[in-house]
Design a protein around this motif. Sequence first.
Motif, PDB file in Angstrom:
ATOM      1  N   LEU A 104      87.160  31.952   4.934  1.00  0.00           N
ATOM      2  CA  LEU A 104      86.194  31.224   4.116  1.00  0.00           C
ATOM      3  C   LEU A 104      85.216  32.199   3.462  1.00  0.00           C
ATOM      4  O   LEU A 104      84.704  33.113   4.115  1.00  0.00           O
ATOM      5  CB  LEU A 104      85.434  30.214   4.970  1.00  0.00           C
ATOM      6  N   GLU A 105      84.959  32.018   2.183  1.00  0.00           N
ATOM      7  CA  GLU A 105      84.053  32.909   1.455  1.00  0.00           C
ATOM      8  C   GLU A 105      83.407  32.132   0.308  1.00  0.00           C
ATOM      9  O   GLU A 105      84.112  31.560  -0.526  1.00  0.00           O
ATOM     10  CB  GLU A 105      84.817  34.114   0.905  1.00  0.00           C
ATOM     11  N   PHE A 152      79.279  25.571  -2.387  1.00  0.00           N
ATOM     12  CA  PHE A 152      80.740  25.628  -2.448  1.00  0.00           C
ATOM     13  C   PHE A 152      81.273  26.716  -1.525  1.00  0.00           C
ATOM     14  O   PHE A 152      80.570  27.667  -1.183  1.00  0.00           O
ATOM     15  CB  PHE A 152      81.203  25.909  -3.883  1.00  0.00           C
ATOM     16  N   GLN A 153      82.541  26.553  -1.150  1.00  0.00           N
ATOM     17  CA  GLN A 153      83.263  27.570  -0.394  1.00  0.00           C
ATOM     18  C   GLN A 153      84.629  27.761  -1.023  1.00  0.00           C
ATOM     19  O   GLN A 153      85.216  26.817  -1.568  1.00  0.00           O
ATOM     20  CB  GLN A 153      83.453  27.150   1.069  1.00  0.00           C
ATOM     21  N   GLY A 154      85.106  28.977  -0.958  1.00  0.00           N
ATOM     22  CA  GLY A 154      86.479  29.278  -1.353  1.00  0.00           C
ATOM     23  C   GLY A 154      87.192  29.933  -0.197  1.00  0.00           C
ATOM     24  O   GLY A 154      86.670  30.010   0.927  1.00  0.00           O
ATOM     25  N   LEU A 155      88.389  30.410  -0.450  1.00  0.00           N
ATOM     26  CA  LEU A 155      89.178  31.106   0.570  1.00  0.00           C
ATOM     27  C   LEU A 155      89.666  32.423  -0.001  1.00  0.00           C
ATOM     28  O   LEU A 155      90.099  32.484  -1.158  1.00  0.00           O
ATOM     29  CB  LEU A 155      90.381  30.251   1.000  1.00  0.00           C
ATOM     30  N   ARG A 156      89.596  33.459   0.782  1.00  0.00           N
ATOM     31  CA  ARG A 156      90.149  34.740   0.347  1.00  0.00           C
ATOM     32  C   ARG A 156      91.636  34.566   0.081  1.00  0.00           C
ATOM     33  O   ARG A 156      92.367  34.041   0.911  1.00  0.00           O
ATOM     34  CB  ARG A 156      89.917  35.802   1.421  1.00  0.00           C
ATOM     35  N   GLY A 157      92.055  35.025  -1.074  1.00  0.00           N
ATOM     36  CA  GLY A 157      93.433  34.786  -1.480  1.00  0.00           C
ATOM     37  C   GLY A 157      93.592  33.534  -2.306  1.00  0.00           C
ATOM     38  O   GLY A 157      94.665  33.280  -2.841  1.00  0.00           O
ATOM     39  N   GLY A 158      92.515  32.737  -2.406  1.00  0.00           N
ATOM     40  CA  GLY A 158      92.562  31.531  -3.219  1.00  0.00           C
ATOM     41  C   GLY A 158      92.715  30.275  -2.391  1.00  0.00           C
ATOM     42  O   GLY A 158      93.208  30.292  -1.254  1.00  0.00           O
ATOM     43  N   GLY A 202      84.413  37.224  -4.949  1.00  0.00           N
ATOM     44  CA  GLY A 202      84.423  38.605  -4.495  1.00  0.00           C
ATOM     45  C   GLY A 202      85.793  39.055  -4.032  1.00  0.00           C
ATOM     46  O   GLY A 202      86.189  40.205  -4.262  1.00  0.00           O
ATOM     47  N   TRP A 203      86.539  38.157  -3.387  1.00  0.00           N
ATOM     48  CA  TRP A 203      87.865  38.548  -2.894  1.00  0.00           C
ATOM     49  C   TRP A 203      88.790  38.920  -4.050  1.00  0.00           C
ATOM     50  O   TRP A 203      89.624  39.830  -3.917  1.00  0.00           O
ATOM     51  CB  TRP A 203      88.489  37.424  -2.060  1.00  0.00           C
ATOM     52  N   LEU A 204      88.630  38.257  -5.194  1.00  0.00           N
ATOM     53  CA  LEU A 204      89.480  38.546  -6.341  1.00  0.00           C
ATOM     54  C   LEU A 204      89.111  39.899  -6.956  1.00  0.00           C
ATOM     55  O   LEU A 204      89.994  40.702  -7.307  1.00  0.00           O
ATOM     56  CB  LEU A 204      89.345  37.428  -7.374  1.00  0.00           C
ATOM     57  N   LEU A 251      95.733  28.527  -9.574  1.00  0.00           N
ATOM     58  CA  LEU A 251      96.135  27.883 -10.825  1.00  0.00           C
ATOM     59  C   LEU A 251      95.751  26.405 -10.849  1.00  0.00           C
ATOM     60  O   LEU A 251      96.134  25.674 -11.745  1.00  0.00           O
ATOM     61  CB  LEU A 251      97.640  28.037 -11.037  1.00  0.00           C
ATOM     62  N   GLY A 252      95.026  25.999  -9.843  1.00  0.00           N
ATOM     63  CA  GLY A 252      94.528  24.627  -9.753  1.00  0.00           C
ATOM     64  C   GLY A 252      93.106  24.668  -9.220  1.00  0.00           C
ATOM     65  O   GLY A 252      92.313  25.522  -9.623  1.00  0.00           O
ATOM     66  N   ALA A 253      92.797  23.771  -8.304  1.00  0.00           N
ATOM     67  CA  ALA A 253      91.462  23.766  -7.711  1.00  0.00           C
ATOM     68  C   ALA A 253      91.174  25.111  -7.068  1.00  0.00           C
ATOM     69  O   ALA A 253      92.054  25.743  -6.483  1.00  0.00           O
ATOM     70  CB  ALA A 253      91.361  22.650  -6.673  1.00  0.00           C
ATOM     71  N   GLU A 254      89.907  25.558  -7.170  1.00  0.00           N
ATOM     72  CA  GLU A 254      89.575  26.896  -6.671  1.00  0.00           C
ATOM     73  C   GLU A 254      88.465  26.907  -5.631  1.00  0.00           C
ATOM     74  O   GLU A 254      88.201  27.945  -5.018  1.00  0.00           O
ATOM     75  CB  GLU A 254      89.159  27.805  -7.840  1.00  0.00           C
ATOM     76  N   SER A 255      87.779  25.790  -5.406  1.00  0.00           N
ATOM     77  CA  SER A 255      86.710  25.764  -4.417  1.00  0.00           C
ATOM     78  C   SER A 255      86.557  24.365  -3.866  1.00  0.00           C
ATOM     79  O   SER A 255      87.089  23.395  -4.416  1.00  0.00           O
ATOM     80  CB  SER A 255      85.382  26.235  -5.030  1.00  0.00           C
TER      81      SER A 255
END
Length: 469
Positions: A79-80, A211-217, A341-343, A54-58
């Motif tokens: 990390l994804e 960019f990188q994100g995290l599984r689960g957000g 992809g995790w979402l 609901l805020g920053a995503e990556s």
Amino acid sequence: MAEPHVVVVGGGIAGLAAAVFLSAGPGRVTLLEASGRVGGKLRSGEVGGVRVDLGAESVLARRPEAVELARLVGLAEELEPPSTAKAAIWTGGRLRPIPAGQVMGVPGDLEALAASGVLSAEGLERARHERPTGPVADDVPLGAYVGAALGPEVVQRLVEPLLGGVYAGRTDELSLRAAVPQLLGIARAGGSLTAGVRELTSRAAAAGPVFQGLRGGLGTLPEAAEAHLRKAGADLRTDHPVDELRRTPTGWRVVSGGSVLEADAVVLAVPAPQAARLVEAELPGAAAELRQIEYAGMALVTMAFRRADLADSPLTGSGFLVPPVDGRQIKASTFSSNKWGWLARSAPDAFLLRTSLGRHREEAALDLPDEELVARSLADLGAAVGLRATPYATAVTRWRGGLPQYPVGHLERVERVRAQVAGVGGLAVCGAAYDGVGIPAVIAGARRAVEDVSTPTAGGPVAEGTMGA
């Protein structure tokens, strides 16, 4: 000798990072957060039964700090990178691909720019006839510099929407040096802007994911940092706003509600207005400087759809940006279930997307009811991508005063603040108000603050033998 005690004020990612770095050394760490949760603008929640940011995503992966912090707190395997980075610009009544070979909207590949269709024929012709600006000795507004070289359309239809996603600000005010420092060398050399951008993008091409994100957000990062700190023995207190900060002969007195904490050093990891209030008594000059930092607010509208309802209007790519000059309600939309992809794996029958509204000095949307923000978002999505489906769940998140603005002169102001803060010893500041609003930059600022309060300073409480002893 008693253990040194450092108090961190603020539990956003800056304060959490500072506390994590401090917890690796000797002494006690106390973190005080005014709200009921840590994480600041990194926040997860459920929309329609699906966990989503609901805020920053990556995070920017080409700076190491955020990825390193994620690994430090046990999230290396989570990390994804995004599944797709194919974003568009909604302008001239159509979605048009963001041209390749650009840096924050500043083009380096004029053929890709032409193929995108983002500019009018006149705007493209002006960009092709670049006008050298000559060496830029001092800081200048980003929009003025790019506009003088490549024309106003490049600024309005490319730079404004891309910078809007980072600062929610205005290119005619944002500092070139502070907002897009990678262009500073080009500006100072005084050569071709497009040639300089081509060189930058060619060097970055082999650097891996942007960019990188995290599984689960990304909201899992503050959760993991909190767990890491508790395991390390740090004292984390939410619902603990700080009322007063005063110097003592041996350090600092921190007053929070009914509690008084004695600290050898303090790290202030709060927005500029709160930092100004806390340093007013000891550093009125720094407080006056901090009060000059302006902030922009924005609203995020997150919507959950049933995939089956989108069969007639499939959504492709990672989303789109909207130039303010086009006069739309939203400034961007992210197709979250495409981007992450995790979402998609966690909710295969749902499709999550979000829109953003509001920018610096245009924040009236934040005061509208939730249902009106949803309605405006759906209207623009319908016009942009033909979306006609109705979401089965929505959430509106308002980030008031969430994004500090970096006008010309901002970095000089930060230098003056830091010089005054350093003069009292055992005190440091960090957060998005100083060296960059991106998460890696904020974490780097936290590391610097920890080093500042851990280094003996003449005349300060650190020099008297508490910290680092």
